[in-house]
Design an enzyme around this catalytic site. Structure first.
Site, PDB file in Angstrom:
ATOM      1  N   HIS A  24       0.871  -1.201   0.000  1.00 44.39           N
ATOM      2  CA  HIS A  24       0.000   0.000   0.000  1.00 44.39           C
ATOM      3  C   HIS A  24       0.893   1.232   0.000  1.00 44.39           C
ATOM      4  O   HIS A  24       1.449   1.614   1.029  1.00 44.39           O
ATOM      5  CB  HIS A  24      -0.904   0.006   1.245  1.00 44.39           C
ATOM      6  CG  HIS A  24      -1.901   1.133   1.257  1.00 44.39           C
ATOM      7  ND1 HIS A  24      -3.237   0.925   1.544  1.00 44.39           N
ATOM      8  CD2 HIS A  24      -1.772   2.459   1.027  1.00 44.39           C
ATOM      9  CE1 HIS A  24      -3.880   2.089   1.485  1.00 44.39           C
ATOM     10  NE2 HIS A  24      -2.999   3.040   1.182  1.00 44.39           N
ATOM     11  N   HIS A  54       1.528   5.343  -1.724  1.00 48.82           N
ATOM     12  CA  HIS A  54       1.163   6.510  -2.533  1.00 48.82           C
ATOM     13  C   HIS A  54       2.443   7.125  -3.085  1.00 48.82           C
ATOM     14  O   HIS A  54       3.275   7.605  -2.317  1.00 48.82           O
ATOM     15  CB  HIS A  54       0.417   7.548  -1.691  1.00 48.82           C
ATOM     16  CG  HIS A  54      -0.846   7.013  -1.103  1.00 48.82           C
ATOM     17  ND1 HIS A  54      -2.054   7.084  -1.754  1.00 48.82           N
ATOM     18  CD2 HIS A  54      -1.086   6.342   0.062  1.00 48.82           C
ATOM     19  CE1 HIS A  54      -2.989   6.513  -1.017  1.00 48.82           C
ATOM     20  NE2 HIS A  54      -2.433   6.052   0.094  1.00 48.82           N
ATOM     21  N   LYS A 101      -9.188  -0.236  -6.062  1.00 50.31           N
ATOM     22  CA  LYS A 101      -9.275   0.382  -4.738  1.00 50.31           C
ATOM     23  C   LYS A 101     -10.644   0.998  -4.504  1.00 50.31           C
ATOM     24  O   LYS A 101     -11.134   1.786  -5.321  1.00 50.31           O
ATOM     25  CB  LYS A 101      -8.199   1.473  -4.621  1.00 50.31           C
ATOM     26  CG  LYS A 101      -8.161   2.192  -3.285  1.00 50.31           C
ATOM     27  CD  LYS A 101      -7.576   1.344  -2.183  1.00 50.31           C
ATOM     28  CE  LYS A 101      -7.715   1.968  -0.800  1.00 50.31           C
ATOM     29  NZ  LYS A 101      -6.717   3.001  -0.525  1.00 50.31           N
ATOM     30  N   HIS A 136     -10.544   0.878   1.545  1.00 58.24           N
ATOM     31  CA  HIS A 136     -10.382   1.878   2.611  1.00 58.24           C
ATOM     32  C   HIS A 136     -11.610   1.711   3.500  1.00 58.24           C
ATOM     33  O   HIS A 136     -12.709   2.128   3.133  1.00 58.24           O
ATOM     34  CB  HIS A 136     -10.310   3.299   2.026  1.00 58.24           C
ATOM     35  CG  HIS A 136     -10.058   4.332   3.087  1.00 58.24           C
ATOM     36  ND1 HIS A 136      -8.883   5.028   3.183  1.00 58.24           N
ATOM     37  CD2 HIS A 136     -10.827   4.748   4.137  1.00 58.24           C
ATOM     38  CE1 HIS A 136      -8.934   5.836   4.239  1.00 58.24           C
ATOM     39  NE2 HIS A 136     -10.111   5.688   4.827  1.00 58.24           N
ATOM     40  N   HIS A 161      -4.813  -0.740   5.597  1.00 57.64           N
ATOM     41  CA  HIS A 161      -4.385  -0.007   6.801  1.00 57.64           C
ATOM     42  C   HIS A 161      -5.342  -0.211   7.969  1.00 57.64           C
ATOM     43  O   HIS A 161      -6.028   0.703   8.408  1.00 57.64           O
ATOM     44  CB  HIS A 161      -4.140   1.477   6.522  1.00 57.64           C
ATOM     45  CG  HIS A 161      -5.129   2.150   5.594  1.00 57.64           C
ATOM     46  ND1 HIS A 161      -6.491   2.040   5.739  1.00 57.64           N
ATOM     47  CD2 HIS A 161      -4.936   2.936   4.524  1.00 57.64           C
ATOM     48  CE1 HIS A 161      -7.082   2.736   4.793  1.00 57.64           C
ATOM     49  NE2 HIS A 161      -6.155   3.283   4.040  1.00 57.64           N
ATOM     50  N   ASP A 170       1.301   2.648   3.537  1.00 58.36           N
ATOM     51  CA  ASP A 170       0.430   3.813   3.356  1.00 58.36           C
ATOM     52  C   ASP A 170       1.242   5.112   3.396  1.00 58.36           C
ATOM     53  O   ASP A 170       0.724   6.159   3.784  1.00 58.36           O
ATOM     54  CB  ASP A 170      -0.707   3.844   4.391  1.00 58.36           C
ATOM     55  CG  ASP A 170      -1.804   4.826   4.004  1.00 58.36           C
ATOM     56  OD1 ASP A 170      -1.869   5.219   2.822  1.00 58.36           O
ATOM     57  OD2 ASP A 170      -2.589   5.213   4.892  1.00 58.36           O
TER      58      ASP A 170
END
Ligand code: NCD
Ligand code: ZN
Length: 356
Positions: free
Chosen positions: A16, A18, A106, A144, A182, A255
């Protein structure tokens, strides 16, 4: 462990991450490539990565950024994802699967977090035919897991999501592969542990190391603010227990979410912690504190590939136990990013990372 001790693992992956785009992407990508062989790349760009064509174009930009950073080919593989919307066509899932380069879709509940306004407003109301194709072709749904109902207390949004969304979703699509991203609560850990079928969860380093006191230590601390937000100590303990238990349903997902310093240090600061630069050192610290460094390899390098149907990496990563200070800030495009635990001392660092 003694100072100077070393720990060698199968090269880990980040399930995970970004990376953003453009100059920010070029600033951060090397931090992940130094430690991880692969990463699931989150699609919450502006505009979001909604099609296979978007994902393949974004992958090309990531590979170019790696080259510009002098990272040798084949050192780091971006595993692409699509951003689910109320209107993602079922055919798009087949195209994504056929590309061989898209590894998940996602789910951002609309309004749940950074760049989630194009997300899903009613999962089982709008996305059933798309979810059915995902279930059929083995495309994981990366979730999420927070409700966005303003009536629900921010700290309870994960627990309420389990009852309102996760259970109905999984009873409608019991063979759909789901990653509860997460995870932050004891409720989430208990749910994943007892659930039937193909479900797993990622856990960040910051949720293993800190509870919500970190947000308020001596004043308001924007660089500890992420979503889902840090929780109470008993939740942190449940996460540590899950991560270090050897249960293959739990694996590493940083994350890591870079925001320029000014976007966090303002009256309405963005959510997201930057952990990529020291990710494996942070995880090693958490596992060492639990007396379970022996379980770090399964969590970081073996459980994730097993869930995604991929082979573990051939190379290794070696950490050494040397005190180091986390920098106060790192360059981020024209600005800076403040890494998690900036200025604090950390007991592990990367010694070597390599291909087999
Ligand atoms: C992430 C981001 O900045 O993109 N922020 C965060 O607090 N984790 C989005 C997300 O994963 O929720
Ligand atoms: Zn994220």
């Amino acid at each position: 462990m003694q100072a100077g001790a070393v720990l060698t693992l199968t090269r880990p992956d980040d399930w995970h991450l970004h990376l953003r785009d453009g100059a920010v992407l070029r600033s951060v990508v090397r931090d992940s490539a130094r430690q991880f062989a692969r990463a699931i790349i989150m699609p919450n760009l502006k505009p979001p990565v909604v099609s296979t064509a978007d994902a393949l174009a974004y992958r090309g930009r990531i590979l170019a950024a790696l080259r510009e950073n002098g990272v040798p080919e084949d050192t780091f593989e971006p595993l692409m994802t699509l951003y689910l919307t109320d209107r993602t066509p079922p055919d798009e899932i087949r195209r994504a699967k056929d590309s061989g380069l898209v590894h998940g879709v996602k789910l951002y509940p609309a309004g749940a977090t950074t760049h989630s306004d194009a997300g899903v407003t009613d999962l089982l109301g709008h996305c059933r035919s798309t979810l059915a194709v995902m279930q059929d072709c083995g495309m994981p749904l990366l979730v999420h897991g927070e409700v966005t109902d303003p009536k629900v207390d921010l700290f309870d949004r994960e627990a309420v999501f389990i009852d309102r969304v996760m259970r109905p979703l999984r009873s409608a699509f019991p063979a759909l592969k789901v990653v509860f991203e997460h995870l932050t609560t004891a409720d989430g850990v208990a749910y994943v542990r007892q659930a039937d079928g193909p479900i797993a969860a990622t856990i960040t380093a910051h949720h293993l190391l800190y509870n919500r006191n970190a947000l308020f230590k001596g004043g308001l601390r924007p660089h500890w603010y992420c979503l889902p937000v840090l929780k109470r100590e008993h939740h942190r303990q449940a996460l540590v227990e899950a991560a270090t238990s050897g249960d293959a349903r739990f694996f590493l997902g940083t994350d890591s979410a870079p925001h320029p310093r000014g976007a966090k240090e303002q009256d309405c600061g963005c959510a997201g912690c930057y952990t990529a630069s020291h990710a494996m050192a942070l995880y090693a610290t958490a596992f060492e504190a639990a007396g379970r460094l022996d379980r770090l390899e399964a969590f970081a390098s073996l459980n994730g590939p097993a869930f995604y149907g991929l082979k573990p990496n051939a190379g290794t990563l070696t950490l050494e136990r040397v005190q180091e200070q986390i920098p106060l800030a790192l360059p981020l495009a024209e600005s800076q990013v403040v890494p998690l635990a900036a200025g604090e001392s950390i007991a592990w660092r990367i010694r070597a990372s390599g291909q087999a």
